[in-house]
Write a protein that holds these residues in place. Sequence first.
Motif, short mmCIF file in Angstrom:
data_model
loop_
_atom_site.label_atom_id
_atom_site.label_comp_id
_atom_site.label_asym_id
_atom_site.label_seq_id
_atom_site.Cartn_x
_atom_site.Cartn_y
_atom_site.Cartn_z
N PRO A 81 0.87 -1.36 0.05
CA PRO A 81 0.22 -0.06 -0.09
C PRO A 81 1.06 1.20 -0.09
O PRO A 81 1.59 1.44 0.95
CB PRO A 81 -0.74 -0.22 1.45
CG PRO A 81 0.02 -0.95 2.19
CD PRO A 81 1.21 -1.89 1.38
N LYS A 83 0.65 4.54 0.47
CA LYS A 83 -0.52 5.55 1.12
C LYS A 83 -0.22 6.84 0.66
O LYS A 83 -1.02 7.69 0.51
CB LYS A 83 -0.62 5.36 2.79
CG LYS A 83 -0.85 4.04 3.22
CD LYS A 83 -0.97 3.91 4.59
CE LYS A 83 -1.44 2.69 5.37
NZ LYS A 83 -1.32 2.57 6.57
N THR A 129 -9.20 1.19 -1.42
CA THR A 129 -8.95 1.23 0.18
C THR A 129 -10.21 0.22 0.66
O THR A 129 -10.03 0.38 1.81
CB THR A 129 -8.82 2.59 0.63
OG1 THR A 129 -10.14 3.37 0.28
CG2 THR A 129 -7.70 3.08 0.16
#
Length: 380
Positions: A81, A83, A129
């Motif tokens: 991920p 972010k 997400t």
Amino acid sequence: MRTLLLTILFAIFFITPAIGEARGLYYELGSRGYELVLDMRYDEADKIFDEMIRMEPENAIGYLYKSQSYFHCWQYAYLNPDKKTLKEFKSLLYKTKAIAEKTLKQDDIETQFVLGSAYGNIGLFYANTDRWVRAWWYGRKGIKYVEKIIEKEPGYSNAYFLLGMYNYYAATLPKAVKSLSFLLGGSEGDREKGIEQLTIASEEGDLKGDAKTFLADSVYFYEKDYETALALLKDLTAEYTHNHYLRLILGASYLHLHEYDLALQTLNSLLQADALSDYPYLHGDAWYTLGVAYSRMNKYDQAISAQKNAYKISKKLKGFIPDHYDVWSLYEIGNAYEMLGSIDEAHKYYSEIKENNKKAYKLAQERMNHPLTPAIRGRN
């Protein structure tokens, strides 16, 4: 060359007295920048979008373009991920939405499209997400804006790209997600209509490259219609020569169609690109696909070498690897060793496959319990 192009365009922009001409140049910059995004030249594209934002900070289009640069980069890099990239993607979209809502006028189709795109892409953020209710709400709101555009202007080609994606995805969602969408009031979609709309967008308008890429990859390649995908991919790779992902699935299409020489030629050429190492997921996947091609040609020594390169790269990746090519590299190495008669070496790699990948684990266990006979290996 890039610096010269920008200098000329910006100079013309600042000295042009006519507003219409200046606006035309502003959108010309946007189109040029987005073409760079589709060619995976993100740094060059971002410089253009930053200049667009500097020129017109209250124009939502610059922010929307830059958000797409972030998302495309994240999507291809699979630094998951990641972010930071997703956060920037979201931030730019909310900025786009805020400006578009503030400046929206009743008959302003362009701003309606930007607003619809912002809502749709915010939905895309939440889908990535795993927040599906929010993803559906924003995505559906975006589509409503686009549907209103088509009602007013049926020939607005860009809108067909978003409508086509929505219809196709809504029709092909997994049953659990489709049930949720239906309960929330969403459309069940229409696969054929979606493909028809995407085809319109791939032939006309500003989003031709995106629409054609979606058809090639997310529709035809995904559905294993490799011949149709191949025809589109040949055009796309000729136009976007720096797009490593398109070249990878071009090579994979040749592989699935048993055109092994063309698969090797395409994949080996891709692996010689210095910039490929900037995208470690694609880099490893290219080695994996090359290894599979060598195995299908019974060139097992070359297959082992390629798969070991793939596995070495995959071990350095953080986060989830979408199609588990790391695990399948182990299986392919084991298979190649077994075909060469090195049973103990094959078992060494089969035994590294863990139970969390059920299909690969089951196949590896079957091969360990029932090795290929010399006769079967000889036929290969």
